[in-house]
Design an enzyme around this catalytic site. Structure first.
Site, PDB file in Angstrom:
ATOM      1  N   HIS A  43      23.268   4.462  67.381  1.00  0.00           N
ATOM      2  CA  HIS A  43      21.919   4.003  67.054  1.00  0.00           C
ATOM      3  C   HIS A  43      21.303   3.403  68.310  1.00  0.00           C
ATOM      4  O   HIS A  43      21.997   3.166  69.300  1.00  0.00           O
ATOM      5  CB  HIS A  43      21.966   2.930  65.956  1.00  0.00           C
ATOM      6  CG  HIS A  43      22.613   1.676  66.423  1.00  0.00           C
ATOM      7  ND1 HIS A  43      23.998   1.530  66.458  1.00  0.00           N
ATOM      8  CD2 HIS A  43      22.100   0.530  66.931  1.00  0.00           C
ATOM      9  CE1 HIS A  43      24.286   0.335  66.960  1.00  0.00           C
ATOM     10  NE2 HIS A  43      23.161  -0.290  67.260  1.00  0.00           N
ATOM     11  N   HIS A 125      18.810   1.759  74.697  1.00  0.00           N
ATOM     12  CA  HIS A 125      20.030   2.512  74.983  1.00  0.00           C
ATOM     13  C   HIS A 125      20.821   2.731  73.691  1.00  0.00           C
ATOM     14  O   HIS A 125      20.628   2.037  72.711  1.00  0.00           O
ATOM     15  CB  HIS A 125      20.898   1.775  76.006  1.00  0.00           C
ATOM     16  CG  HIS A 125      21.456   0.504  75.463  1.00  0.00           C
ATOM     17  ND1 HIS A 125      20.710  -0.655  75.355  1.00  0.00           N
ATOM     18  CD2 HIS A 125      22.679   0.200  74.949  1.00  0.00           C
ATOM     19  CE1 HIS A 125      21.453  -1.600  74.817  1.00  0.00           C
ATOM     20  NE2 HIS A 125      22.660  -1.116  74.554  1.00  0.00           N
TER      21      HIS A 125
END
Length: 179
Positions: A43, A125
């Protein structure tokens, strides 16, 4: 003491993108690169909330529901490693404005609600390895995964039977038009 849950807002990755990331990771890194993050746990965190009460969760959910923002396209085309936090990550080389705005709104709402927010600038990220005990050779980012982001999710991080799982608690849709 009131019971708390470990929560965060994030972007879910489409199953096809998760699969491509896992395949790329398997061919690009040695087996001892670190602890690989499970495909289902991949995620992009927008705002980490920490351990919060049900009351604070409800308030933050209401604030999140008031966000009016257009969806955007996310391109994952960069990779790196943070030695200090022992992770290898992938993410966008250039974050879309919509992503930055969404994360900033969620982070500021969380901070105003008493959830600690890192003073570091938001660096979007996706962690692909944890517990990297040494510098890992990062392959050239010979990938480009792109997908439309039309919603964001509130997750709970649950550690059970030696595994961490992220459970979806709530989901919000981003607008497809100017409001």
């Amino acid at each position: 003491m009131a019971e708390t849950r470990r929560l965060f807002f994030a972007l879910e990755l489409p199953a096809e993108v998760q699969k491509q990331i896992i395949q790329w990771r398997a061919t690009q890194f040695p087996e001892d690169a670190g602890r690989p993050v499970a495909a289902a746990n991949l995620h992009l965190t927008l705002a980490f909330l920490g351990d919060i009460s049900a009351e604070k969760q409800k308030a933050l959910s209401q604030l999140a529901g008031r966000i009016r923002q257009r969806g955007f396209t996310l391109t994952i085309d960069d990779a790196g490693q943070w030695l200090r936090s022992n992770v290898v990550w992938i993410g966008p080389r250039h974050a879309p404005l919509g992503l930055i705005q969404l994360a900033n709104m969620l982070r500021s709402q969380a901070a105003r609600s008493g959830c600690y927010q890192s003073p570091q600038p938001f660096h979007p990220h996706i962690t692909i390895y944890r517990n990297t005990s040494r510098a890992v050779s990062i392959p050239p980012p010979n990938f480009r995964w792109q997908y439309p982001v039309e919603e964001f999710v509130l997750y709970e991080s649950v550690f059970k039977q030696g595994r961490t799982r992220y459970l979806e608690l709530q989901r919000w849709t981003l607008s497809n038009k100017e409001e």
